[in-house]
Design a protein around this motif. Sequence first.
Motif, PDB file in Angstrom:
ATOM      1  N   GLY A 120      -2.491  -7.861  15.159  1.00 39.25           N
ATOM      2  CA  GLY A 120      -3.643  -7.965  16.045  1.00 39.25           C
ATOM      3  C   GLY A 120      -4.730  -6.946  15.759  1.00 39.25           C
ATOM      4  N   ALA A 121      -4.453  -5.991  14.884  1.00 45.01           N
ATOM      5  CA  ALA A 121      -5.430  -4.954  14.554  1.00 45.01           C
ATOM      6  C   ALA A 121      -5.969  -5.184  13.144  1.00 45.01           C
ATOM      7  N   GLY A 122      -7.225  -4.803  12.928  1.00 50.20           N
ATOM      8  CA  GLY A 122      -7.822  -4.922  11.608  1.00 50.20           C
ATOM      9  C   GLY A 122      -7.263  -3.852  10.684  1.00 50.20           C
ATOM     10  N   VAL A 123      -6.573  -4.264   9.633  1.00 46.21           N
ATOM     11  CA  VAL A 123      -5.938  -3.333   8.695  1.00 46.21           C
ATOM     12  C   VAL A 123      -6.687  -3.368   7.368  1.00 46.21           C
ATOM     13  N   PRO A 124      -7.076  -2.210   6.825  1.00 42.33           N
ATOM     14  CA  PRO A 124      -7.761  -2.190   5.526  1.00 42.33           C
ATOM     15  C   PRO A 124      -6.852  -2.722   4.417  1.00 42.33           C
ATOM     16  N   VAL A 125      -7.359  -3.629   3.619  1.00 45.13           N
ATOM     17  CA  VAL A 125      -6.617  -4.192   2.488  1.00 45.13           C
ATOM     18  C   VAL A 125      -7.560  -4.294   1.297  1.00 45.13           C
ATOM     19  N   ASP A 126      -6.990  -4.445   0.114  1.00 47.56           N
ATOM     20  CA  ASP A 126      -7.802  -4.610  -1.083  1.00 47.56           C
ATOM     21  C   ASP A 126      -8.365  -6.025  -1.150  1.00 47.56           C
ATOM     22  N   PRO A 127      -9.516  -6.207  -1.781  1.00 47.42           N
ATOM     23  CA  PRO A 127     -10.056  -7.555  -1.955  1.00 47.42           C
ATOM     24  C   PRO A 127      -9.119  -8.396  -2.826  1.00 47.42           C
ATOM     25  N   GLY A 128      -9.257  -9.718  -2.700  1.00 53.03           N
ATOM     26  CA  GLY A 128      -8.439 -10.614  -3.505  1.00 53.03           C
ATOM     27  C   GLY A 128      -7.492 -11.429  -2.657  1.00 53.03           C
ATOM     28  N   GLU A 129      -6.484 -11.974  -3.301  1.00 53.50           N
ATOM     29  CA  GLU A 129      -5.525 -12.843  -2.626  1.00 53.50           C
ATOM     30  C   GLU A 129      -4.343 -12.047  -2.087  1.00 53.50           C
ATOM     31  N   HIS A 130      -3.937 -12.387  -0.869  1.00 55.80           N
ATOM     32  CA  HIS A 130      -2.778 -11.748  -0.240  1.00 55.80           C
ATOM     33  C   HIS A 130      -1.825 -12.842   0.243  1.00 55.80           C
ATOM     34  N   VAL A 131      -0.553 -12.640  -0.020  1.00 53.18           N
ATOM     35  CA  VAL A 131       0.479 -13.585   0.393  1.00 53.18           C
ATOM     36  C   VAL A 131       1.107 -13.079   1.692  1.00 53.18           C
TER      37      VAL A 131
END
Length: 330
Positions: free
Chosen positions: A154-165
């Motif tokens: 439910g919280a916005g988590v920083p992630v790298d750009p691109g595809e995430h599984v």
Amino acid sequence: MKRRLRRIAPLALVLFPLAAAAPAAAQESATAESLFNQGLADMEAGKYETGCKAIADSHRMEPKPGALFTLAICESRWGHVATAFTRFGEYMALYQQMTPEQKSRQGERAKVARQERDRLGPLVPELSLSLPPGAPAGTVVKRDGRVVDGAQLGAGVPVDPGEHVVSTQAPGGAAWETRIQLAEGEKKQVELQVNGASTPAPSGGSGRRTAAFIAGGVGVAGLVLGGVTGALTLGKKSVVEEHCGSGIGSSDETACDQTGIDASESASTTGLLSTIGFGVGLAGLGAAAVLLLTEPKQGEAATGAASRQIRAGVLAAGPEGVVLGASGRW
């Protein structure tokens, strides 16, 4: 001499393990340096996948500020803006704990780290994952193979750009998986699915029931109107009998005095209202019955149950009136 030996013996017991560990530590340090040099060469050649991994392994074996800073640079060049942003932050935190002498040996690294964090901040995507209502307790959520902590849902988590599984799996249930694409700076909220989770009741259910109650209310009002006007019609019928035909001594049953004429006209009006009232009443109650009896039940769609079919309306019509009702199967 014996006294001196007694003093040296305890010291030797302490130094011997250190001496034995020294070659192993030196060998690990040499391996870490070799990995760092290999990673640095790959990074400069644009081979970021192998370069960043080698530098990360070097820093893990022998943590050094220079290796951490270089790893942040490598991740940034690779396009892993969220990871690079975090690495630069780790370097800045480590830099703040250094002595003035240690800071002086870092050169311009601290300045570059601050500038890079300021540049990368707006480019970091955020991904917010949430479970659907009715998800079973103990459902495991994974992002790129790693379990997502419940506090992060439910919280916005920083992630790298691109595809995430991303995958979910309820206890004892089959796994569900999806792929999510994120661009630089993009913020995305995704409600996941869970195999075996209960499906919430359709939002239209309450609206259908409300419509059924309204139709039922109209039906009841129509029956009341039909009953009242029907009673008035019957009352007028007795007046007509007294002031028409034999009631006034005439052989013509259609002959009426003024009272009979007024009563006849009034009976026609109230009779029509009674017919309309009963018709509206039956139609309203029929519509309410259709809405309630055909309301989808939870799980009916999943089990493939046959839908109930009911029709309400005019079943027959003739010179003497109409027949209203409902027909179908359920």
